[in-house]
Design an enzyme around this catalytic site. Structure first.
Site, PDB file in Angstrom:
ATOM      1  N   ASN A 445     -80.156  51.287   9.673  1.00  0.00           N
ATOM      2  CA  ASN A 445     -78.953  50.452   9.680  1.00  0.00           C
ATOM      3  C   ASN A 445     -78.964  49.668   8.360  1.00  0.00           C
ATOM      4  O   ASN A 445     -79.729  48.723   8.210  1.00  0.00           O
ATOM      5  CB  ASN A 445     -79.021  49.515  10.900  1.00  0.00           C
ATOM      6  CG  ASN A 445     -77.879  48.513  10.905  1.00  0.00           C
ATOM      7  OD1 ASN A 445     -76.918  48.651  10.147  1.00  0.00           O
ATOM      8  ND2 ASN A 445     -77.977  47.518  11.774  1.00  0.00           N
ATOM      9  N   TRP A 446     -78.099  50.130   7.468  1.00  0.00           N
ATOM     10  CA  TRP A 446     -78.117  49.494   6.135  1.00  0.00           C
ATOM     11  C   TRP A 446     -77.495  48.097   6.142  1.00  0.00           C
ATOM     12  O   TRP A 446     -77.636  47.332   5.229  1.00  0.00           O
ATOM     13  CB  TRP A 446     -77.351  50.384   5.141  1.00  0.00           C
ATOM     14  CG  TRP A 446     -78.090  51.670   4.795  1.00  0.00           C
ATOM     15  CD1 TRP A 446     -79.252  52.112   5.289  1.00  0.00           C
ATOM     16  CD2 TRP A 446     -77.647  52.667   3.852  1.00  0.00           C
ATOM     17  NE1 TRP A 446     -79.614  53.321   4.747  1.00  0.00           N
ATOM     18  CE2 TRP A 446     -78.630  53.696   3.842  1.00  0.00           C
ATOM     19  CE3 TRP A 446     -76.517  52.817   3.031  1.00  0.00           C
ATOM     20  CZ2 TRP A 446     -78.537  54.843   3.045  1.00  0.00           C
ATOM     21  CZ3 TRP A 446     -76.427  53.954   2.224  1.00  0.00           C
ATOM     22  CH2 TRP A 446     -77.426  54.959   2.221  1.00  0.00           C
ATOM     23  N   LYS A 447     -76.755  47.813   7.151  1.00  0.00           N
ATOM     24  CA  LYS A 447     -76.022  46.539   7.263  1.00  0.00           C
ATOM     25  C   LYS A 447     -75.105  46.354   6.050  1.00  0.00           C
ATOM     26  O   LYS A 447     -74.594  47.342   5.504  1.00  0.00           O
ATOM     27  CB  LYS A 447     -77.002  45.367   7.417  1.00  0.00           C
ATOM     28  CG  LYS A 447     -77.998  45.572   8.549  1.00  0.00           C
ATOM     29  CD  LYS A 447     -78.711  44.320   8.916  1.00  0.00           C
ATOM     30  CE  LYS A 447     -79.686  44.638  10.020  1.00  0.00           C
ATOM     31  NZ  LYS A 447     -80.410  43.467  10.446  1.00  0.00           N
ATOM     32  N   HIS A 532     -74.342  45.598  18.094  1.00  0.00           N
ATOM     33  CA  HIS A 532     -75.462  44.999  17.366  1.00  0.00           C
ATOM     34  C   HIS A 532     -75.429  43.486  17.554  1.00  0.00           C
ATOM     35  O   HIS A 532     -74.347  42.873  17.609  1.00  0.00           O
ATOM     36  CB  HIS A 532     -75.380  45.369  15.876  1.00  0.00           C
ATOM     37  CG  HIS A 532     -76.651  45.027  15.145  1.00  0.00           C
ATOM     38  ND1 HIS A 532     -76.941  43.763  14.726  1.00  0.00           N
ATOM     39  CD2 HIS A 532     -77.709  45.803  14.794  1.00  0.00           C
ATOM     40  CE1 HIS A 532     -78.133  43.760  14.140  1.00  0.00           C
ATOM     41  NE2 HIS A 532     -78.618  45.008  14.176  1.00  0.00           N
ATOM     42  N   GLU A 534     -75.907  41.108  15.625  1.00  0.00           N
ATOM     43  CA  GLU A 534     -75.201  40.335  14.595  1.00  0.00           C
ATOM     44  C   GLU A 534     -73.695  40.342  14.858  1.00  0.00           C
ATOM     45  O   GLU A 534     -73.013  39.350  14.644  1.00  0.00           O
ATOM     46  CB  GLU A 534     -75.533  40.916  13.211  1.00  0.00           C
ATOM     47  CG  GLU A 534     -76.947  40.510  12.774  1.00  0.00           C
ATOM     48  CD  GLU A 534     -77.633  41.518  11.881  1.00  0.00           C
ATOM     49  OE1 GLU A 534     -76.956  42.394  11.316  1.00  0.00           O
ATOM     50  OE2 GLU A 534     -78.879  41.442  11.762  1.00  0.00           O
ATOM     51  N   GLU A 603     -83.144  45.759  20.928  1.00  0.00           N
ATOM     52  CA  GLU A 603     -83.497  44.993  19.736  1.00  0.00           C
ATOM     53  C   GLU A 603     -83.609  43.517  20.104  1.00  0.00           C
ATOM     54  O   GLU A 603     -82.576  42.827  20.211  1.00  0.00           O
ATOM     55  CB  GLU A 603     -82.436  45.158  18.664  1.00  0.00           C
ATOM     56  CG  GLU A 603     -82.296  46.583  18.179  1.00  0.00           C
ATOM     57  CD  GLU A 603     -81.604  46.655  16.830  1.00  0.00           C
ATOM     58  OE1 GLU A 603     -82.166  47.265  15.922  1.00  0.00           O
ATOM     59  OE2 GLU A 603     -80.513  46.067  16.692  1.00  0.00           O
ATOM     60  N   GLY A 609     -85.231  41.209  11.599  1.00  0.00           N
ATOM     61  CA  GLY A 609     -85.292  40.652  10.235  1.00  0.00           C
ATOM     62  C   GLY A 609     -86.201  39.448  10.119  1.00  0.00           C
ATOM     63  O   GLY A 609     -86.183  38.743   9.114  1.00  0.00           O
ATOM     64  N   SER A 649     -87.927  44.444  13.062  1.00  0.00           N
ATOM     65  CA  SER A 649     -89.073  44.394  12.149  1.00  0.00           C
ATOM     66  C   SER A 649     -90.005  45.590  12.298  1.00  0.00           C
ATOM     67  O   SER A 649     -91.233  45.445  12.225  1.00  0.00           O
ATOM     68  CB  SER A 649     -89.841  43.087  12.318  1.00  0.00           C
ATOM     69  OG  SER A 649     -88.996  41.998  12.013  1.00  0.00           O
ATOM     70  N   GLY A 670     -83.785  48.256  10.301  1.00  0.00           N
ATOM     71  CA  GLY A 670     -82.914  47.490   9.411  1.00  0.00           C
ATOM     72  C   GLY A 670     -83.492  47.462   8.003  1.00  0.00           C
ATOM     73  O   GLY A 670     -83.320  48.400   7.223  1.00  0.00           O
ATOM     74  N   GLY A 671     -84.196  46.381   7.723  1.00  0.00           N
ATOM     75  CA  GLY A 671     -84.733  46.157   6.372  1.00  0.00           C
ATOM     76  C   GLY A 671     -85.484  47.350   5.802  1.00  0.00           C
ATOM     77  O   GLY A 671     -85.293  47.734   4.638  1.00  0.00           O
TER      78      GLY A 671
END
Ligand code: PEP
Length: 687
Positions: A445-447, A532, A534, A603, A609, A649, A670-671
């Protein structure tokens, strides 16, 4: 190595303590009257005789024996290990100083801790207690988990109750009849004159101090000087070992003449019945007919019959009046009488100084003047069962049922371990089978990161990396809308799937800035992330909105990666299950066919993150719960088939452990999805 030695030490100590306590309990229980007399000795020595009447002493003695036996038994079998070790320690902490005091002051010569079976001096007892104290300390400090269990916890009550009942029966048998094993020097088969002699190789050597012309000198018998020396002093020394006689105070004084009949009675090759009553005042008179009949039998057959007692003449007269006793009486030491037979009165049959038979008042031989002579009857024959034989009999009666129960328990235990292992193995295999049936997925997930060129570069790098080494799972990258069409051109025909990070909850129309599911699909993408955290947090996406989005995505042929997860406060309040169950409501209206196009991603928001990862166990626990919810709302089959990813993470370093859990089917990253090497590292966790 150190652990092994400690294990050995603990078990050695535990068996030493167990042996001592079991032996102590059994030897006391075998002879409750013996313990009664010993407790009365102690009470007298401490000036407390009035507190220790016979009944109190018997009950106290039997309780003590029962407690000792139980502690020893528990220590032996590893029953209630912790509490047993602690009680044993308290026991030893009480008794060790007490025995030191007894050793220093010597109020009673033999402590009586092993009844009459093993007579120890007070110092020997103190030494023994020091060893037991050390052993119990080892058991308490290191023995909690190291004491080998000999019977399983669920069945320990069987042998515990059995052994307690057995040992109590032993005590009651001794009270009702006679001790099952007779450790005293008057046991059946004992030769009394022999028991009255000192043993060992001791010699008594006398030397004499003589004086002549003011000079003194010691002489032996062999060099005794002439009459010019005058006698001053002498001394007698014991050379060698002297074993004191087991019977040291047996005298029978005729009650009327005062004559000592001991030698005559013991040397008599004919039969002698001795009716033994330490105190006629307390003797049982309920069986007086039996005593009188035996006396009549002796009269008719010319056998000697004496009643030995330490009671005074007036008691003798009272007894005669009460029971009609015509037999002669002798005075004998009270303690010796108590040692001869543990019954008041009891009966001994002697022949040539050997004990041929012994009976308590409850079991007097059934004879009268018409009975056959002893020479012709079984009664007059010596049946030396022998202490050893009797002890063995008792031991076997006790031990065989115990062994059988313990053996069956061990077999059962062993079998259940094997079955459990097999079941576990079977379960693991089943879990793995289920897991291999499901799709293993790593999705990125590049966000809102990377511009178009950076995104293209990353997608190209990933494509090359995966072309060089085929992944062992499905790989998906979910990019911002602006990347989709271009990246679709890169991923087409490769193992990489493409997805958007969101889509609108409206089909189409005047919704400025929104991108519909159909538009996403038209770029060549196959997936869309929905729900998600966010988007739920920053854009207020509710269960209802997500329901719309899910429907539209599925209707447009997109596969949905549906995210759920709790925030930190919810986790801390233990509400995570409740929260994810509520979030899943956006899916409950789907058909099973539709659900087949949904991938779940758990998640935990507190792990996204933040660098904080849920442990593999935490992940497994909630994934299992989620699968359960799917099973409940759809079917077992649907639950088994749906892939549940973990996100939060996730890194190359922790992915393998998390993915190893049976209900974790991959990750939403993610990251770490923004660097090809990291993302590839996570994909490789499936290799
Ligand atoms: C995510 O946002 O989906 C996610 C899992 O992020 P990260 O891996 O950076 O925690």
């Amino acid at each position: 190595m150190k652990q092994k030695l400690l294990w050995l030490l603990v078990n050695l100590c535990r068996f030493v303590v167990a042996a001592a306590f079991i032996f102590s309990g059994v030897t006391k229980m075998i002879d409750p009257h013996g313990v009664e007399y010993k407790l009365q000795d102690y009470a007298e020595a401490f000036g407390l005789a009035s507190l220790m009447p016979s009944t109190v002493a018997i009950v106290a003695g039997m309780l003590l024996a029962l407690v000792e036996f139980r502690l020893g038994f528990c220590a032996f079998f590893g029953i209630y290990r912790r509490i047993t070790a602690r009680i044993l320690l308290v026991f030893m902490l009480l008794f060790t100083p007490l025995t030191l005091y007894l050793a220093l002051t010597n109020p009673v010569t033999d402590c009586g801790c092993f009844g009459e079976a093993l007579v120890l001096t007070n110092w020997q007892t103190f030494g023994k207690n020091i060893i037991l104290l050390l052993c119990t300390i080892v058991m308490v400090v290191w023995g909690r988990t190291r004491q080998l269990r000999i019977i399983s916890e669920s069945r320990q009550w069987i042998i515990l109750i059995y052994s307690q009942i057995f040992v109590l029966c032993l005590g009651f048998y001794a009270l009702w009849r006679l001790p099952l094993v007779d450790f005293r020097p008057f046991h059946i088969g004992a030769n009394i004159p022999e028991q009255m002699q000192d043993g060992g190789d001791a010699e008594f050597v006398t030397t004499y101090l003589m004086e002549k012309d003011g000079k003194q000198q010691w002489f032996g018998l062999e060099d005794y000087p002439d009459s010019t020396w005058t006698y001053v002093d002498s001394k007698t020394e014991v050379i060698g070992e002297l074993i004191p006689a087991a019977i040291d105070n047996l005298q029978m004084y005729d009650q009327t003449t005062g004559e000592d009949l001991t030698d005559m009675v013991l040397a008599d090759e004919g039969y002698t019945f001795l009716l033994i009553s330490p105190s006629l005042e307390d003797a049982d008179d309920g069986h007086m007919d039996a005593y009188n009949r035996i006396y009549d039998f002796c009269q008719a057959n010319d056998y000697r019959f004496l009643c030995l007692t330490s009671s005074n003449d007036s008691c003798v007269v009272r007894w005669q009046e009460m029971t009609g006793a015509e037999y002669p009486f002798c005075h004998t030491d009270n303690l010796t009488l108590k040692t001869m037979v543990r019954s008041n009165p009891g009966l001994l049959l002697l022949k040539g100084g050997v004990v041929i038979g012994k009976w308590p008042f409850t079991d007097m031989p059934d004879i009268d003047e018409d009975s056959p002579r002893l020479e012709q009857s079984e009664l007059g024959r010596l049946h030396v069962e022998g202490n050893a034989k009797m002890a063995l009999k008792f031991f076997l009666w006790f031990i065989i049922p115990l062994l059988v129960v313990t053996f069956l328990d061990r077999v059962w235990w062993g079998t259940s371990i094997v079955i459990n292992r097999m079941r576990k193995k079977h379960n693991i295999v089943k879990q793995l089978n289920k897991k291999t049936m499901r799709k293993k997925i790593v999705a990125g997930n590049w966000k809102m990161n990377l511009n178009l060129q950076e995104g293209v570069a990353l997608a190209t790098e990933l494509k090359e990396a995966l072309a060089a080494e085929k992944p062992n799972c499905d790989v998906i990258i979910c990019t911002p809308f602006i990347h989709l069409a271009t990246v679709a051109g890169i991923t087409e025909g490769t193992v990489i799937g493409l997805g958007a990070e969101n889509c609108a909850d409206k089909e189409k129309g005047a919704y400025t800035g929104e991108v519909s599911a159909a538009q996403v699909k038209s770029t060549g993408a196959q997936y869309v992330i929905l729900g998600h955290s966010e988007r739920r947090t920053y854009y207020g996406e509710t269960v209802e909105i997500l329901k719309e989005k899910v429907d539209l995505a599925l209707a447009n042929g997109l596969k949905v990666i549906f995210c759920i997860g709790e925030v930190l406060e919810e986790r801390e309040a233990g509400k995570q299950n409740e929260v994810v169950a509520a979030q899943l409501e956006s899916l409950y209206h789907l058909s099973e066919e539709q659900l087949a196009n949904v991938i779940l991603a758990y998640e935990p928001v507190w792990a996204i993150g933040t660098g904080k990862t849920a442990t593999a166990e935490q992940a497994q626990e909630i994934h299992e719960f989620i699968r359960g919810i799917i099973a409940g709302n759809f079917s077992e089959k649907a639950a088994e088939e749906i892939s549940i990813l973990y996100g939060g993470s996730c890194k190359p370093s922790n992915a393998k452990e998390i993915f190893s859990k049976p209900d974790v089917d991959g990750g939403l990253i993610g990251g770490a999805a923004l660097k090809c090497a990291d993302f590839k590292g996570i994909i490789d966790a499936w290799n």
